[in-house]
Design a protein around this motif. Structure first.
Motif: not given
Length: 506
Positions: A489-506
């Protein structure tokens, strides 16, 4: 409409239009476009990603040929790539498009109705979500996402902002393939027993410069290029294309050509969910380079209806033969499956095995169990981007041949296979063989892979094999469960680099 002009002025106009490309505000609300376009209304397009697919599939072979469609924006962090597309537009007699290195600036242009995303994989989801938030419809290349979590966010964004979002899966626009799918689903050959899928495509070494770092062209805004991914020294020789074989940017061959073929299998099986289990094994053989993804692998997807076996081969038929392998095997019941190939070009196709015969989905031909041709399907390959334009005009979700939800699920299959590999351990050939001693199809694929590597001067019995674990998937939650869930599950998402992050609430 063709416009006569001097090429130097054309390129100058294109380049200057994108000057002053600084930071833009993050999109949180859409400038909703609620008008219904008629068949004669002009659609204005922004192409995001101007190399490879961006230059031909999303420009030269599509939008530039469609009536009442204008490409008015070109976006890429590499000015050389923009110039490449500008030259294509000039040669086709199109008006010059504004140039952008920052997609956020492009999305501020209210004249743009839709964007076509053909960037490296790590940008697909963010570009799509930002596009939806800015009130644009989106056509996005495969795989639609770089990981499972962000794929679901793309689906949520399309629904929330009421956008037309299409995954660019060409096969769903091919009426010959559609006819073959319906034939199988009708039960004409009995129940589906197994899906074979493969990508045999020659891949060479990408070089080895990770310790010192590769050269970043001066035409590139490297910060914008990296976007959501970590930004450090270029970890390979070539900035372009070879990103496919490094995890921070790409998804390997299974995520490159795999989405088309796995999507077809899932379409045939009528599964609108993820498989209960997945397992992958393989390695990167024939050279030592900065690539991280396997160039030789076997993945099994355990769907209830029928399993899917997906194979990757990145080496040619043999070390002395540049042609790619044919696909040949014999089922446990003695049925000979075949897909002859005599070319250096990629051999990528599917065979759907049923009770009373099988269907060659690459050539759209049905056979009985004795190898006699039963039926050859008729139809044509319709440009998938043209289908997208039709849906943009009609605003009907049913006009989208490959809705974003389908793209998400099929991309997730690729990610699941990769995750099993990434949490795997180095094993011997004998350990792999023992792990599948009761599974005929996997053992058969293992033996065929052994012979393939042997023809390339490699002894698989002396090479390390990465053997992934069986991973159990909760399709509703889109998370792994069971023994290896924490690592997977660590690979289900990734660590996003700001300011290029995808938010939980789109």
């Amino acid at each position: 409409m063709k416009i006569k002009q001097n090429r130097r002025n054309f390129i100058k106009t294109t380049a200057l239009a994108g000057a002053g490309l600084g930071m833009a505000s993050r999109y949180s609300t859409a400038a909703r476009w609620s008008g219904i376009l008629g068949s004669n209304d002009t659609i204005n397009v922004g192409v995001v990603g101007c190399r490879n697919h961006g230059s031909w599939a999303h420009l030269e072979d599509s939008y530039l040929n469609f009536p009442n469609v204008n490409v008015i924006g070109l976006c890429d962090p590499d000015l050389a790539s923009i110039d490449r597309c500008s030259k294509i537009m000039y040669d086709k007699g199109a008006r010059p498009a504004k140039a952008y290195t920052d997609i956020r600036k492009m999305l501020e242009n209210k004249d743009i109705d839709v964007i076509s995303v053909a960037t490296p994989n790590h940008w697909h989801a963010l570009a799509t979500i930002w596009g939806c938030q800015a009130g644009k419809d989106v056509c996005v290349e495969k795989p639609v996402s770089h990981n499972i979590w962000e794929g679901r966010k793309m689906v949520e964004a399309a629904e929330k902002y009421g956008r037309i979002v299409q995954a660019d899966h060409d096969m769903r626009s091919n009426t010959k393939i559609e006819a073959a799918v319906k034939y199988i689903q009708s039960g004409a050959l009995g129940k589906i027993k197994f899906c074979h899928s493969w990508v045999y495509k020659r891949r060479t070494s990408i070089g080895k410069v990770r310790e010192s770092g590769g050269y970043i062209p001066r035409t590139v805004d490297y910060d914008l290029y990296c976007g959501p991914a970590p930004m450090g020294p270029l970890p390979r020789v070539n900035l372009h294309y070879d990103w496919h074989w490094q995890w921070d940017f790409g998804c390997g061959e299974i995520g490159n050509n795999g989405p088309h073929h796995l999507d077809l299998c899932r379409w045939v099986l009528e599964h609108n969910d993820l498989p209960e289990r997945v397992i992958t094994f393989g390695g990167r053989y024939g050279y030592e380079d900065d690539g991280e993804t396997p160039n030789t692998s076997i993945t099994l997807y355990d769907y209830k209806t029928a399993p899917i076996l997906f194979e990757v081969r990145g080496l040619s038929r043999s070390k002395d033969d540049p042609l790619m392998d044919s696909f040949k095997t014999i089922t446990q019941k003695g049925v000979k499956l075949f897909y002859e190939w005599e070319s250096k070009n990629p051999n990528t196709a599917n065979i759907i095995v049923c009770e009373h015969g099988f269907v060659d989905m690459g050539r759209q031909i049905a056979y009985d169990n004795d190898g006699n041709k039963i039926k050859e399907f008729e139809g044509e390959g319709v440009n998938s981007v043209l289908n997208f334009v039709k849906a943009v005009r009609s605003r009907k979700q049913e006009d989208i041949k490959a809705p974003i939800i389908e793209g998400h699920l099929s991309a997730s299959l690729c990610h699941m296979g990769n995750i099993s590999y990434r949490v795997g351990r180095e094993s011997s050939y004998e350990e792999v063989n023992d792990a599948f001693r009761n599974d005929y199809e996997i053992l058969d694929a293992l033996e065929r892979t052994y012979q393939h590597l042997r023809a390339n001067g490699l002894n698989m019995k002396e090479l390390p094999v990465i053997l992934g674990p069986w991973l159990n998937m909760d399709s509703k939650k889109e998370r792994f469960t069971g023994e290896h869930a924490e690592k997977a599950n660590k690979y289900i998402s990734r660590n996003y680099r700001e300011p290029f992050a995808i938010r939980e609430q789109v």
